[in-house]
Design a protein around this motif. Structure first.
Motif, short mmCIF file in Angstrom:
data_model
loop_
_atom_site.label_atom_id
_atom_site.label_comp_id
_atom_site.label_asym_id
_atom_site.label_seq_id
_atom_site.Cartn_x
_atom_site.Cartn_y
_atom_site.Cartn_z
N ILE A 357 1.18 -1.49 0.21
CA ILE A 357 -0.36 0.09 0.22
C ILE A 357 1.25 1.08 -0.10
N ALA A 362 3.46 5.06 -2.87
CA ALA A 362 4.41 6.28 -3.43
C ALA A 362 4.87 6.42 -4.93
N LYS A 364 2.08 6.33 -6.96
CA LYS A 364 0.87 7.49 -7.22
C LYS A 364 1.41 8.20 -7.49
N ALA A 409 -6.50 13.26 -0.32
CA ALA A 409 -6.12 15.09 -0.28
C ALA A 409 -6.95 15.29 -1.35
P1 ADP Z 1 -5.66 6.34 -2.41
O1 ADP Z 1 -6.02 5.39 -2.69
O2 ADP Z 1 -5.98 7.33 -2.10
O3 ADP Z 1 -4.65 6.31 -2.50
P2 ADP Z 1 -4.94 5.55 0.88
O4 ADP Z 1 -5.87 5.70 1.60
O5 ADP Z 1 -3.81 5.39 0.39
O6 ADP Z 1 -6.13 6.20 -0.62
O7 ADP Z 1 -4.04 7.04 0.95
C1 ADP Z 1 -5.46 8.42 1.14
C2 ADP Z 1 -4.60 9.89 0.13
O8 ADP Z 1 -3.52 10.15 0.88
C3 ADP Z 1 -4.01 9.99 -0.94
O9 ADP Z 1 -5.42 9.83 -1.37
C4 ADP Z 1 -3.25 11.25 -0.56
O10 ADP Z 1 -3.58 12.02 -1.03
C5 ADP Z 1 -2.63 10.74 0.22
N1 ADP Z 1 -0.90 9.79 0.04
C6 ADP Z 1 -1.03 8.87 0.63
N2 ADP Z 1 0.75 8.26 0.52
C7 ADP Z 1 0.79 9.42 0.01
C8 ADP Z 1 2.38 9.99 -0.69
N3 ADP Z 1 3.54 8.95 -0.68
N4 ADP Z 1 2.44 11.21 -0.87
C9 ADP Z 1 1.39 11.83 -1.20
N5 ADP Z 1 0.06 11.76 -0.68
C10 ADP Z 1 0.78 10.56 -0.04
#
Ligand code: ADP
Length: 468
Positions: A357, A362, A364, A409
């Motif tokens: 995850i 990372a 994405k 976010a």
């Molecule tokens: P998603 O399926 O949207 O990735 P997550 O629960 O894994 O859902 O992450 C929630 C949110 O946290 C993401 O939509 C993103 O905004 C932020 N996020 C998570 N990991 C990162 C990262 N490595 N860099 C930047 N933002 C991140």
């Protein structure tokens, strides 16, 4: 008719008696009060009686010697010594229990028996004092008879007074007791009434804590706290269902759109057919992914999520994730720094899922060409598995929320590649399930580091490389 009426009245009475705590409390206190009155009356009467007989015994002791001496030595008429008005008479017996003096006719045998003495008080109102006197080298046995009628009168009066006072108290209790105990338990009835009306529609109703006191106040507070938690969970549950439906709506709409398009033009147009099949495949995959995530979270909420724990080397899992990532992502520079051989006791597949995850995020959220480092180090009793990226980073206002279900976010919400906002919630469930922790450090615009801290069992010693 009359019979049914009476039966109803008795039925209601019985129900009230059975159910009413205040009635039971009043009855218990009244019972206890009555018992204490009986004990007090009895103790007062016997206490006074014993006190009086001790006085008589002392007088008897004084007279016994003198009377015996006068009778034996001086052969005087004993009635001269019956100076005390309470003295009824005397009987004296020699050592063979032959009667040598009897100034009254009630008894002609020597008596020294508690039961007989008691009986004679009740029956003849006479208290018998018995003693032995040594005179002229001989033992004499003496009974002195006292008039006990005054003592009995006084004991009876005391009994009547104390019982009267007790009954007066009982009457006050009967009048005031039920009202006081009803007032005491009134908050319980109020609570029952409020609790009865609480339902999903007015789940925010609470008990009036101020109206109750002591333990009932505590009960009301505990009840309200419980309702707060239930309401919280209920709202979360509703939010979850509505978010989940919302997430499913988009892929379903996309699917419908393509099916409609296929229906109208796609049967003969190969290009549309190809495009639609590809899109439907994508959306179906997307939906499956979402449903699996929802199921995972639901299982965790229902506490049916099981972890199959085993001992394994964390390096193996990190290596596997690293190799997989290298294969699917060629647009980033991915580095894996192997760490020490740390043995953990955990669910291998779930830990791998959690690391994935973080790695997927990372990928994405890091533009092509960016750097992703997967490495681990030891932090006290934890092994820290870190995924560091040089991506878009997270704003500090978002940092607190990213572990919330369905949270994305703003930046990632606009992104097409953005997921459903469930990944981090799932990772959190897995890590907390292993008594681990998650640390996030991020600089907006510069990148983020996600660290999984897992308790470990041991660190294997490094194998020595022997150069021949
Ligand atoms: P998603 O399926 O949207 O990735 P997550 O629960 O894994 O859902 O992450 C929630 C949110 O946290 C993401 O939509 C993103 O905004 C932020 N996020 C998570 N990991 C990162 C990262 N490595 N860099 C930047 N933002 C991140």
């Amino acid at each position: 008719m009359v019979k049914t009426y009476l039966r109803n009245i008795f039925g209601n009475l019985r129900k009230n008696f059975k159910l009413s705590i205040s009635f039971k409390i009043s009855m218990t206190y009244m019972g206890l009060y009555l018992l204490s009155i009986v004990i007090v009356v009895f103790s007062a009467m016997t206490g006074y009686f014993i006190y009086q007989t001790i006085g008589l015994d002392r007088t008897g002791e004084l007279y016994a010697g003198v009377i015996t001496q006068k009778t034996i030595r001086e052969k005087e008429v004993i009635s001269e010594y019956l100076i005390d008005e309470r003295l009824n008479g005397v009987t004296i017996y020699d050592s063979k229990f032959e009667q040598i003096l009897n100034t009254q006719s009630q008894l002609d045998v020597y008596v020294n028996n508690v039961f007989y003495k008691f009986e004679s008080v009740l029956r003849d109102e006479v208290y018998v004092y018995s003693t032995s006197v040594f005179e002229n080298n001989q033992m004499y046995y003496v009974n002195i008879y006292f008039d006990a009628s005054r003592i009995i009168d006084e004991v009876t009066m005391i009994g009547l007074f104390v019982s009267g006072a007790g009954l007066l108290g009982l009457m006050i209790m009967v009048a005031v007791g039920p009202v006081a105990s009803r007032k005491l338990v009134q908050p319980i009835s109020d609570m029952t009434e409020v609790a009865r009306t609480i339902s999903a529609n007015n789940i925010n109703t609470r008990l009036n804590v101020k109206a109750s006191q002591h333990e009932l106040k505590e009960l009301a507070e505990t009840f309200n706290n419980m309702m707060d938690r239930i309401e919280d969970d209920y709202i979360k549950q509703q939010q979850f269902v509505s978010d989940a439906s919302h997430e499913l709506r988009t892929p379903i709409a996309v699917l419908r759109g393509y099916v409609d398009m296929l229906d109208r033009w796609g049967k003969n147009d190969k290009e549309i057919l190809e495009e639609s099949i590809q899109a439907i495949k994508n959306e179906a995959g997307n939906m499956q992914d979402l449903v699996e995530k929802l199921l995972f979270i639901a299982r965790n909420d229902k506490k049916t999520l099981k972890l199959t724990k085993e001992e394994f080397n964390i390096n193996e899992v990190m290596d596997e994730v690293f190799k997989e990532t290298k294969m699917i992502d060629t647009t980033h520079e991915i580095n894996n720094a192997t760490c020490e051989d740390v043995i953990v006791f955990a669910d291998k597949n779930r830990i791998k899922q959690a690391i994935r995850i973080f790695v997927e995020n990372a990928i994405k959220f890091t533009p092509s060409g960016g750097k992703i480092d997967i490495f681990c180090d030891i932090k006290g009793e934890f092994v820290s598995i870190n995924v560091k990226d040089s991506g878009i980073g997270i704003r500090s206002k978002d940092l607190k929320k990213i572990f919330n279900r369905f949270y994305r976010a703003e930046v990632s919400r606009d992104k097409e590649s953005g997921g459903h906002g469930l990944g981090l919630s799932i990772a959190k469930i897995i890590i907390l399930g292993h008594r681990g922790k998650i640390n996030v450090r991020s600089q907006y615009g510069e990148g983020s580091t996600f660290s999984i801290l897992l308790p470990y069992i041991k660190i294997l010693p490094k194998a020595k490389i022997v150069n021949e």
